[in-house]
Design a protein around this motif. Sequence first.
Motif, PDB file in Angstrom:
ATOM      1  N   ASN A 199      -5.912   6.606   2.438  1.00 50.67           N
ATOM      2  CA  ASN A 199      -6.585   5.315   2.979  1.00 50.67           C
ATOM      3  C   ASN A 199      -6.976   4.127   3.339  1.00 50.67           C
ATOM      4  O   ASN A 199      -6.867   3.280   3.599  1.00 50.67           O
ATOM      5  N   THR A 200      -8.428   4.794   2.996  1.00 52.02           N
ATOM      6  CA  THR A 200      -9.401   4.615   2.893  1.00 52.02           C
ATOM      7  C   THR A 200     -10.385   4.455   1.537  1.00 52.02           C
ATOM      8  O   THR A 200     -11.626   4.219   1.728  1.00 52.02           O
TER       9      THR A 200
ATOM     10  N   PRO B  97     -13.917  -1.257   2.918  1.00 54.22           N
ATOM     11  CA  PRO B  97     -14.330  -1.521   4.428  1.00 54.22           C
ATOM     12  C   PRO B  97     -14.825  -2.939   5.672  1.00 54.22           C
ATOM     13  O   PRO B  97     -15.559  -2.133   6.494  1.00 54.22           O
TER      14      PRO B  97
ATOM     15  N   THR C 132     -11.672   2.987  -2.011  1.00 56.31           N
ATOM     16  CA  THR C 132     -11.277   1.422  -2.522  1.00 56.31           C
ATOM     17  C   THR C 132     -10.807   1.539  -3.075  1.00 56.31           C
ATOM     18  O   THR C 132     -10.191   2.803  -3.961  1.00 56.31           O
TER      19      THR C 132
ATOM     20  N   GLU D 124      -8.953   4.256  -5.955  1.00 55.95           N
ATOM     21  CA  GLU D 124      -7.333   5.169  -5.490  1.00 55.95           C
ATOM     22  C   GLU D 124      -6.703   5.241  -6.540  1.00 55.95           C
ATOM     23  O   GLU D 124      -5.797   5.556  -7.353  1.00 55.95           O
TER      24      GLU D 124
ATOM     25  N   LYS E 279       0.568  -0.947  -0.153  1.00 56.73           N
ATOM     26  CA  LYS E 279      -0.146   0.202   0.523  1.00 56.73           C
ATOM     27  C   LYS E 279       1.250   1.048   0.060  1.00 56.73           C
ATOM     28  O   LYS E 279       0.338   2.342  -0.997  1.00 56.73           O
TER      29      LYS E 279
ATOM     30  N   ASN F 123      -8.483  11.092   3.478  1.00 55.60           N
ATOM     31  CA  ASN F 123      -8.823   9.492   3.778  1.00 55.60           C
ATOM     32  C   ASN F 123      -8.149   9.087   2.167  1.00 55.60           C
ATOM     33  O   ASN F 123      -8.975   8.274   2.167  1.00 55.60           O
TER      34      ASN F 123
ATOM     35  N   TYR G 260      -7.515  -1.420   0.473  1.00 60.56           N
ATOM     36  CA  TYR G 260      -8.277  -0.959   2.140  1.00 60.56           C
ATOM     37  C   TYR G 260      -9.680  -1.801   0.934  1.00 60.56           C
ATOM     38  O   TYR G 260     -10.056  -1.722   0.149  1.00 60.56           O
TER      39      TYR G 260
ATOM     40  N   GLY H 187     -13.438  -4.008   9.327  1.00 59.86           N
ATOM     41  CA  GLY H 187     -12.481  -3.289   7.764  1.00 59.86           C
ATOM     42  C   GLY H 187     -10.489  -2.326   8.745  1.00 59.86           C
ATOM     43  O   GLY H 187     -10.915  -2.726   9.241  1.00 59.86           O
ATOM     44  N   GLY H 188     -10.576  -2.770   6.843  1.00 63.02           N
ATOM     45  CA  GLY H 188      -8.925  -1.534   6.792  1.00 63.02           C
ATOM     46  C   GLY H 188      -8.039  -2.241   5.692  1.00 63.02           C
ATOM     47  O   GLY H 188      -8.834  -3.035   4.864  1.00 63.02           O
ATOM     48  N   LEU H 189      -6.891  -1.614   5.927  1.00 62.59           N
ATOM     49  CA  LEU H 189      -5.718  -2.292   4.904  1.00 62.59           C
ATOM     50  C   LEU H 189      -5.514  -3.727   5.088  1.00 62.59           C
ATOM     51  O   LEU H 189      -5.649  -4.431   5.836  1.00 62.59           O
TER      52      LEU H 189
END
Length: 349
Positions: A84-85, A260, A87, A91, A63, A82, A258, A305-307
């Motif tokens: 880093n979050t 959710p 989709t 991105e 990432k 945002n 990422y 969720g998250g990376l």
Amino acid sequence: MTKSGYQIYSTSPDLAYRDLFASLKASPEEVILARKFSSDLQVFHNVNYYTITASYGKPGLEKRLVNSYLMKDGSRFTDKPNYNTLTFYEEVQNRDPRLAQTIRTPGYTRIGNTNKLVPDFGATVTGYQLTKFVTAETEDSYNKSLNDMPVFRYAEVLLNYAEAKAELGTLTQSDLDKSIQLIRKRVAMPALELANANADVDPYLAAQYTHVSGANRGVLLEIRRERRIELVMESYRWNDLMRWKEGHLVADQFKGMYFPGLGKYDLDNNGTTDVVIYEGTKPTEKGPQYLKLGSEVVLEGGKNGGLVLINSNQTKSFNENRDYLYPIPIQERLLNKNLTQNPGWQDGL
């Protein structure tokens, strides 16, 4: 040929970078030294198979690398709210064209085919699936790739030149114009401006490269950004981190794209579900890639969720007082009693 004498290998920014690595014959305009492969001589390599099969560890880029690519207009992706979050589809939009020529992004097709492919989690642990060096499907079998492998490229010469001038404190805009700008021009990216870079230091890069200081701090960070994305997967990263004294970065958690949380995901925004993250019993619907939360995929926040986390149960470390130097082999110390071991290494002699 440009006025600088640097030839652009492809007329299309959408292919210029990819072609340097996927062509059967290395570009004489940019590749100074390459390793040759040949079906006649039965000399092959294994890049295609490495990138499309689960048995080779499912390689994936991280990432933080993806975050480092600029927007197509030259602005910083990490300045977006945002960032880093976002989709996966969001991105990768309007980024430096080299991103879409390095990993699978929406609309990706294999050379010689028109089928649009999304990242295959069966072949990449992070979701950022490598496409650099990947050729046609005819070379997908084990040890059957034929494209030349660049060993030394003119782009590296230009990057070395710019970095050296910046470190010496003698870098000028003219130096950037005949080095970094030529690399960016290949993919139609805006020029790097010396004054702007130093006046507006990127906090995202500054947080990673903790030993950069001085009047050229901003432009040095931008040159490091350029070096990382231009030379990715060409075996420079470890040595770069060691000479920059940034070994702490190798101990950081490796992360992927990422999500959710639990649910269905359309990676290329074409209306079809590509990935389903689930708990309990595996769904029976045909078509999507199914990833079981906690085993086939681990997210930073679990259900929330998250990376994607890679090998989250393993602790990595880097000893700043030891690991910049390798240990001297025991046999060498036995042969030469005057040799002392490098600091921090214990070999019992």
